[in-house]
Design an enzyme around this catalytic site. Structure first.
Site, PDB file in Angstrom:
ATOM      1  N   ASN A 110       0.806  -1.215   0.000  1.00 27.81           N
ATOM      2  CA  ASN A 110       0.000   0.000   0.000  1.00 27.81           C
ATOM      3  C   ASN A 110       0.843   1.271   0.000  1.00 27.81           C
ATOM      4  OD1 ASN A 110      -1.651  -1.947   2.331  1.00 27.81           O
ATOM      5  ND2 ASN A 110      -2.545  -1.528   0.331  1.00 27.81           N
ATOM      6  N   GLU A 174      -4.838   3.093  -2.844  1.00 26.01           N
ATOM      7  CA  GLU A 174      -4.176   2.195  -1.883  1.00 26.01           C
ATOM      8  C   GLU A 174      -2.999   1.472  -2.515  1.00 26.01           C
ATOM      9  OE1 GLU A 174      -5.818   1.134   1.495  1.00 26.01           O
ATOM     10  OE2 GLU A 174      -6.990   2.968   1.397  1.00 26.01           O
ATOM     11  N   HIS A 248      -8.752  -4.970  -0.140  1.00 26.37           N
ATOM     12  CA  HIS A 248      -7.834  -4.708  -1.255  1.00 26.37           C
ATOM     13  C   HIS A 248      -7.966  -5.856  -2.251  1.00 26.37           C
ATOM     14  CE1 HIS A 248      -5.135  -2.379   1.752  1.00 26.37           C
ATOM     15  NE2 HIS A 248      -5.797  -1.520   1.018  1.00 26.37           N
ATOM     16  N   CYS A 369       0.952  -8.407   1.149  1.00 28.53           N
ATOM     17  CA  CYS A 369       0.770  -7.069   1.720  1.00 28.53           C
ATOM     18  C   CYS A 369       2.101  -6.486   2.164  1.00 28.53           C
ATOM     19  CB  CYS A 369      -0.132  -7.112   2.961  1.00 28.53           C
ATOM     20  SG  CYS A 369      -1.759  -7.740   2.680  1.00 28.53           S
TER      21      CYS A 369
END
Ligand code: SUG
Length: 446
Positions: A110, A174, A248, A369
């Protein structure tokens, strides 16, 4: 031209905690108030980077942000010494302090959107730091993220940095969590895939959770990165996926090379979405391989609980594709069974490695992530500043550093403790030396 995809992992900061700050992210909401173990979290992250290097891949690192972020508390009117600011804010506005204490910057997927030089008009690597507008604790990341990206990717011959997308209303961006790429090999021209939740200006009547990525934000990035419209695709994430907790897109799909691995219910208007990807790929003479995971085998709930799709899908130096998954996907019977059948089947994915990332997972952050993909040619790699690239020796140093400075137990109700602030600063000050990044943090700049 040859290029490597280098994953820049976010190093977990000393204040990693379960503050329950991310509505729409089920793990973050469900683990609110639990005790975290920042030391275990950072060691799990370092072990992940080590595993990637052991597989023969280049690995990058991005430093954690300073937290509690005193400059933010000052913007809210608090003044005096840093310890007294923290104490006063903790007393009057504990939620504000918790938001400035989150270690959420570890999830560098992100941090921003990056376009490799093979895809951009001017042949440079383009960066736009994400505005992360939809969550306060994340929106305060943008400024420092821009600073660290501009520090490491400093050389303007190779790197171009853009202003983040303006914030306001639903104009969320994002970053790479909603971005993918198809390419025959990393250094070749590719097709960039932007997955948005909705238009910033559309209403969300009846929605359970908000869409965090705006179509207009994705379009802005494609424009400012100088991507060709022929090789850029915008598709919409399914509302059902967002409402099930896929805040996401990287929670329901992942790309690598010619492969898109995705959940059957990941995209709105799936047929048209796949068609537009196929058409764009045809323009670079690539036939995409769509690996769909049927809802009958893995429900959206299983996908979100296990983070099957938040795996890193990587190409090893010998050309084999490997999935780097969280252990949670091995512990879930449905996702483990699907992975086993995939490896035995007829897709390019030949191997699976399960990693213990429980500390990050409890806040809704899996392997993908924790990484920001940056595809770099040899010349671009040579231009990096600081110690942006990891080595096994740096892993050793970071492990010792973490053992020395990190707590092994932290509850959200301890975040107002001035000694935690001091410990964190001591750790980060030493870290900038280890990573050769100079005076990067506000507290070092005075
Ligand atoms: O933004 N969690 C993060 C998790 C980000 C995962 N990233 C990707 N899917 N790429 C988020 O929701 C929780 C922090 C807390 O509650 O303190 C948090 O911010």
């Amino acid at each position: 031209m040859h290029a490597d995809e280098i994953n820049f992992d976010g190093l977990v900061g000393p204040t990693h905690n379960y503050g329950g700050l991310s509505i729409g992210n089920l793990a973050s909401m469900q683990n609110y108030g639990a005790a975290s173990n920042p030391k275990a979290a950072v060691l799990q992250g370092i072990q992940k980077m080590r595993t990637m290097m052991d597989l023969g891949l280049k690995q990058g690192i991005l430093p954690p942000h300073e937290r509690v972020h005193i400059p933010t508390l000052k913007r809210f009117g608090y003044s005096g010494s840093d310890a007294s600011i923290l104490e006063a804010a903790w007393k009057a506005a504990p939620s504000l302090v918790m938001n400035t204490a989150s270690a959420s910057n570890m999830w560098t997927a992100n941090a921003g959107t990056i376009s490799p030089s093979a895809d951009t008009e001017d042949g440079r690597v383009h960066f736009t730091a994400a505005n992360l507008a939809s969550k306060f604790h994340r929106a305060i990341e943008t400024k420092f993220t821009s600073r660290s990206l501009k520090t490491i990717f400093q050389d303007e011959t190779f790197f171009a940095h853009h202003t983040p997308v303006p914030k306001g209303g639903g104009m969320g961006d994002e970053g790479a969590a909603n971005h993918g790429r198809f390419a025959p090999e990393h250094g070749a021209k590719g097709v960039q895939l932007f997955v948005y939740g909705k238009s910033a200006f559309a209403s969300e009547d009846g929605a359970r959770f908000e869409a965090r990525q705006a179509l207009e934000a994705s379009q802005t990035i494609a424009l400012q990165h100088g991507l060709s419209t022929d090789h850029t695709v915008f598709i919409q994430q399914a509302r059902a996926a967002i409402d099930a907790g896929a805040f996401h897109n990287d929670v329901v799909s992942v790309t690598n090379g010619s492969v898109l691995l995705y959940h059957e219910q990941a995209f709105e208007h799936k047929k048209e979405a796949l068609e537009s990807m196929r058409n764009a790929c045809a323009k670079i003479e690539l036939t995409p391989i769509f690996v769909e995971v049927p809802a009958a085998q893995v429900s959206l709930e299983d996908a979100i609980q296990s983070y099957l799709f938040n795996s890193q899908l990587i190409t090893l130096p010998n050309g084999d594709m490997t999935l780097i998954l969280p252990k949670d996907a091995e512990e879930n019977d449905h996702t483990r069974t699907w992975v086993e059948s995939c490896l035995a089947g007829n897709t390019p994915i030949k191997k699976a490695i399960f990693l213990d990332l429980k500390q990050s997972m409890r806040n809704g952050g899996g392997p993908a992530c924790l990484r920001l993909r940056v595809t770099l040619t040899e010349a671009e790699q040579t231009a990096l500043k600081g110690r942006g690239l990891m080595t096994p020796a740096l892993c050793d140093d970071l492990e010792k550093w973490a053992e020395k400075h990190y707590r092994d137990n932290l509850k959200p109700n301890e975040l107002g403790d001035p000694s935690l602030l001091q410990e964190s600063r001591t750790a980060l000050d030493e870290l900038t030396g280890l990573l050769n990044l100079g005076s990067l943090y506000d507290f070092q700049r005075g």
